[in-house]
Design a protein around this motif. Structure first.
Motif, PDB file in Angstrom:
ATOM      1  N   LEU A 144       0.872  -1.146   0.010  1.00 56.25           N
ATOM      2  CA  LEU A 144      -0.004   0.010   0.062  1.00 56.25           C
ATOM      3  C   LEU A 144       0.767   1.202  -0.086  1.00 56.25           C
ATOM      4  O   LEU A 144       1.991   1.452   0.867  1.00 56.25           O
ATOM      5  CB  LEU A 144      -0.830  -0.038   1.372  1.00 56.25           C
ATOM      6  CG  LEU A 144      -1.851  -1.150   1.379  1.00 56.25           C
ATOM      7  CD1 LEU A 144      -2.720  -0.918   2.637  1.00 56.25           C
ATOM      8  CD2 LEU A 144      -2.816  -1.322   0.175  1.00 56.25           C
ATOM      9  N   THR A 145       0.300   2.183  -0.913  1.00 59.29           N
ATOM     10  CA  THR A 145       1.003   3.567  -0.594  1.00 59.29           C
ATOM     11  C   THR A 145       0.404   4.233   0.516  1.00 59.29           C
ATOM     12  O   THR A 145      -0.631   3.842   1.066  1.00 59.29           O
ATOM     13  CB  THR A 145       0.674   4.306  -1.965  1.00 59.29           C
ATOM     14  OG1 THR A 145      -0.669   4.349  -2.129  1.00 59.29           O
ATOM     15  CG2 THR A 145       1.165   3.542  -3.329  1.00 59.29           C
ATOM     16  N   ASN A 146       1.038   5.337   0.930  1.00 61.70           N
ATOM     17  CA  ASN A 146       0.446   6.116   2.053  1.00 61.70           C
ATOM     18  C   ASN A 146      -0.901   6.557   1.793  1.00 61.70           C
ATOM     19  O   ASN A 146      -1.780   6.453   2.688  1.00 61.70           O
ATOM     20  CB  ASN A 146       1.365   7.302   2.239  1.00 61.70           C
ATOM     21  CG  ASN A 146       2.579   7.071   2.881  1.00 61.70           C
ATOM     22  OD1 ASN A 146       2.673   5.940   3.459  1.00 61.70           O
ATOM     23  ND2 ASN A 146       3.501   7.826   2.706  1.00 61.70           N
ATOM     24  N   GLU A 147      -1.175   7.006   0.543  1.00 66.75           N
ATOM     25  CA  GLU A 147      -2.696   7.387   0.105  1.00 66.75           C
ATOM     26  C   GLU A 147      -3.655   6.200   0.378  1.00 66.75           C
ATOM     27  O   GLU A 147      -4.789   6.591   0.570  1.00 66.75           O
ATOM     28  CB  GLU A 147      -2.575   7.822  -1.267  1.00 66.75           C
ATOM     29  CG  GLU A 147      -3.971   8.411  -1.927  1.00 66.75           C
ATOM     30  CD  GLU A 147      -3.796   9.006  -3.314  1.00 66.75           C
ATOM     31  OE1 GLU A 147      -4.847   9.639  -3.611  1.00 66.75           O
ATOM     32  OE2 GLU A 147      -2.783   8.824  -4.106  1.00 66.75           O
ATOM     33  N   GLN A 148      -2.926   4.965  -0.313  1.00 60.97           N
ATOM     34  CA  GLN A 148      -3.873   3.757   0.052  1.00 60.97           C
ATOM     35  C   GLN A 148      -4.197   3.472   1.362  1.00 60.97           C
ATOM     36  O   GLN A 148      -5.285   3.095   1.572  1.00 60.97           O
ATOM     37  CB  GLN A 148      -3.365   2.737  -0.899  1.00 60.97           C
ATOM     38  CG  GLN A 148      -3.524   2.847  -2.453  1.00 60.97           C
ATOM     39  CD  GLN A 148      -2.606   1.866  -3.193  1.00 60.97           C
ATOM     40  OE1 GLN A 148      -1.728   1.092  -2.628  1.00 60.97           O
ATOM     41  NE2 GLN A 148      -3.406   1.296  -4.296  1.00 60.97           N
ATOM     42  N   LYS A 149      -3.254   3.655   2.152  1.00 59.66           N
ATOM     43  CA  LYS A 149      -3.460   3.368   3.619  1.00 59.66           C
ATOM     44  C   LYS A 149      -4.469   4.348   4.164  1.00 59.66           C
ATOM     45  O   LYS A 149      -5.349   3.558   5.079  1.00 59.66           O
ATOM     46  CB  LYS A 149      -2.261   3.542   4.395  1.00 59.66           C
ATOM     47  CG  LYS A 149      -0.970   2.522   3.867  1.00 59.66           C
ATOM     48  CD  LYS A 149       0.283   2.836   4.946  1.00 59.66           C
ATOM     49  CE  LYS A 149       1.347   1.768   4.721  1.00 59.66           C
ATOM     50  NZ  LYS A 149       2.491   1.908   5.448  1.00 59.66           N
ATOM     51  N   ALA A 150      -4.395   5.480   3.714  1.00 60.20           N
ATOM     52  CA  ALA A 150      -5.286   6.496   4.318  1.00 60.20           C
ATOM     53  C   ALA A 150      -6.734   6.202   3.898  1.00 60.20           C
ATOM     54  O   ALA A 150      -7.683   6.594   4.545  1.00 60.20           O
ATOM     55  CB  ALA A 150      -4.979   7.820   3.878  1.00 60.20           C
ATOM     56  N   ALA A 151      -6.962   5.585   2.655  1.00 63.89           N
ATOM     57  CA  ALA A 151      -8.197   5.034   2.171  1.00 63.89           C
ATOM     58  C   ALA A 151      -8.970   3.787   2.575  1.00 63.89           C
ATOM     59  O   ALA A 151      -9.988   3.446   2.254  1.00 63.89           O
ATOM     60  CB  ALA A 151      -8.087   5.105   0.632  1.00 63.89           C
TER      61      ALA A 151
END
Length: 539
Positions: free
Chosen positions: A303-310
């Motif tokens: 996961l990217t940081n953006e994906q983690k946040a989502a």
């Protein structure tokens, strides 16, 4: 505007046109042979030129075939003069075309043949033009409502250039080309098609209530089931725009398709509105990530940081339960556990100075307070105040969603006014603390409510499912998303709340200790014990 040649998918479909005298006396068992025509007749083959539009009759993925009863027209020209005018030919059950007159080879050996489809009573045909059908093509108007097959076919004009008789085979090979332009519109439709047994398609976004206008006129395109494309045929000289209004998950939306006059005869343009159609094949697994827009990511994804946040949560069970599906049939695909936990009570702690929190007296219980919850759609699990050993694990139902929603609707003050069984005026608050926690969770971690349940507290059945899941995969995904571990592979030092009532002041908790009910479950005082909430949802 990106456009495509509509005929780029060639249609290798051959048709025969034989004179009607050969049909006389034929039964349903008779077959037609090319040799039959060589006694003097001409065989005709009509086929799509290798550059054609998804066409008449039956259209599937831009491939065309004709149906019995379809009618075309033929013009015959000799020495620049029309000697056969608008001859109707009909596609029949033998797989070829028949006319009401015969065509003798000796008579038409030096003739030119032109065909068009679909047949019309009045067709302008001018032999002085390079394309004798050009005037007819320029003035041809496809029907406004093309939703039904017959109207769509009537709108899809095909014509040919000149063809002659082959002296050896006595066959006229007529190559048809499509003269209209096509607009293909994909409205938002993102769906997952699961390979899991008996798991229905999961629709993430779907346009509904779509209406279309071509310029100022209302139109109705055809809808291709396989691709979910709306398809509309227009005259290539048309310059108006197509405007579309629709709802995407209940939200009004609009779009405009421009540049239609640039498509050209025999070409098509695909307009992907708001992302268009996206059908994603998927095998749903425990450990998959459920995202805040309702989409999925496979377990093991870096996961990217953006994906983690989502990430909203992690799938821990494939399929849901009958009570969940009864609430909404769309919630049938999987159960998801959230990434965080919150420690708190269910109800206000007892405060001797606040009569709304004091323990119930025997007189109050006898008056009806002992069953206050029955007035609000709630019920205790098994018998009131029973021991955990009485719980039969295999008989547990996942009623967490129903229980949680009912709890969230309990009024802040319970009195004889809203709980008729209560016969005194004592006011005992059993809802305020939980409702605040519940509301805080919904606001802190919003979910796509058109696709899934709100967050809710697991029932004991859900906790058992979670413990029996692929915990290694589930915990790995929770960790990958930056969440707090479940920790239910062994005994918990602090139990989790369930949404199952034990009695009028007690709830069942989950301890994850062992495999039997007396070890897995424990009684918790809803006023005094600060335990962990772990939220789940179903989609």
């Amino acid at each position: 505007m990106k456009k495509y040649n509509i005929y780029s998918l060639a249609l290798s479909v051959a048709f025969s046109l034989a004179f009607s005298l050969l049909l006389a006396g034929c039964s349903n068992d008779d077959t037609y042979s090319n040799a039959d025509s060589k006694s003097g007749g001409i065989t005709f083959q009509l086929s799509d030129q290798p550059s054609g539009i998804n066409s008449k009759a039956v259209t599937k993925n831009f491939q065309t075939s004709f149906e019995v009863g379809d009618e075309a027209g033929v013009f015959i020209v000799k020495a620049g003069k029309v000697v056969g005018e608008n001859i109707k030919i009909t596609y029949n059950s033998y797989g070829y075309w028949s006319a009401d007159e015969s065509f003798d080879y000796a008579t038409y050996a030096d003739a030119q043949f032109y065909a068009y489809y679909p047949y019309a009573e009045a067709v302008e045909f001018d032999t002085t033009l390079d394309s004798p059908f050009q005037t007819y093509i320029d003035t041809f108007q496809p029907q406004a409502d093309q939703s039904e097959a017959v109207a769509y076919e009537a709108s899809d004009l095909m014509t040919s250039y000149a063809a002659t008789v082959d002296a050896t085979s006595r066959t006229v090979s007529v190559y048809m080309h499509h003269d209209m332009a096509m607009v293909c519109m994909e409205l938002p439709n993102h769906s997952y098609t699961f390979s899991n047994d008996e798991l229905s398609t999961y629709v993430v976004s779907e346009a509904t209530d779509a209406t279309f206008k071509f310029g100022d006129n209302n139109i109705v395109p055809s809808l291709d089931d396989a691709t979910q494309q709306y398809r509309y045929l227009v005259n290539p000289l048309a310059t108006a725009n197509i405007s579309v209004t629709y709802k995407n998950n209940g939200v009004e939306a609009q779009a405009t398709v421009t540049g239609i006059g640039e498509i050209g005869s025999g070409n098509y343009h695909v307009e992907k509105i708001d992302g268009g159609v996206k059908l994603t094949p998927w095998t749903l697994q425990e450990g998959d990530f459920y995202m805040n827009d309702g989409t999925l990511l496979a377990k093991g994804t870096t996961l990217t940081n953006e994906q983690k946040a989502a990430v909203l949560g992690v799938v821990y069970k494939i399929g849901t339960s009958e009570p969940v599906v009864a609430a909404d049939s769309r919630w049938c695909h999987a159960m998801v556990v959230g990434l965080t936990k919150t420690q708190n009570t269910w109800a206000p702690d007892i405060n001797p100075d606040d009569p709304t929190t004091t323990a119930l007296t025997s007189a109050q219980n006898s008056a009806g307070w002992k069953s206050w919850y029955s007035n609000f759609g709630l019920s205790h699990l098994i018998s009131n105040n029973a021991s955990a050993s009485k719980i039969v694990i295999d008989e547990l139902e996942e009623t967490g969603h129903r229980n949680t929603v009912n709890w969230s609707l309990v009024p802040d003050i319970i009195s004889s006014a809203n709980a008729p069984k209560i016969t005194d005026d004592s006011k005992k608050n059993f809802a305020t603390v939980f409702k605040g926690i519940y509301q805080a969770q919904q606001e802190a971690v919003p979910v796509p409510t058109a696709l899934c349940t709100s967050w809710y507290v697991p029932s004991l059945a859900a906790w058992v499912d979670m413990k029996n899941s692929d915990l290694t995969a589930v915990e790995a995904s929770i960790s990958a998303a930056g969440g707090e571990a479940l920790g239910i592979s062994s005994k918990l030092s602090v139990p989790y709340w369930s949404s199952n009532l034990r009695g009028h002041e007690t709830m069942w908790g989950f301890t994850a200790d062992g495999t039997t009910s007396d070890k897995l479950f424990t009684s918790l005082d809803m006023r005094k014990n600060s335990r962990f909430y772990r939220w789940i949802l179903a989609f």
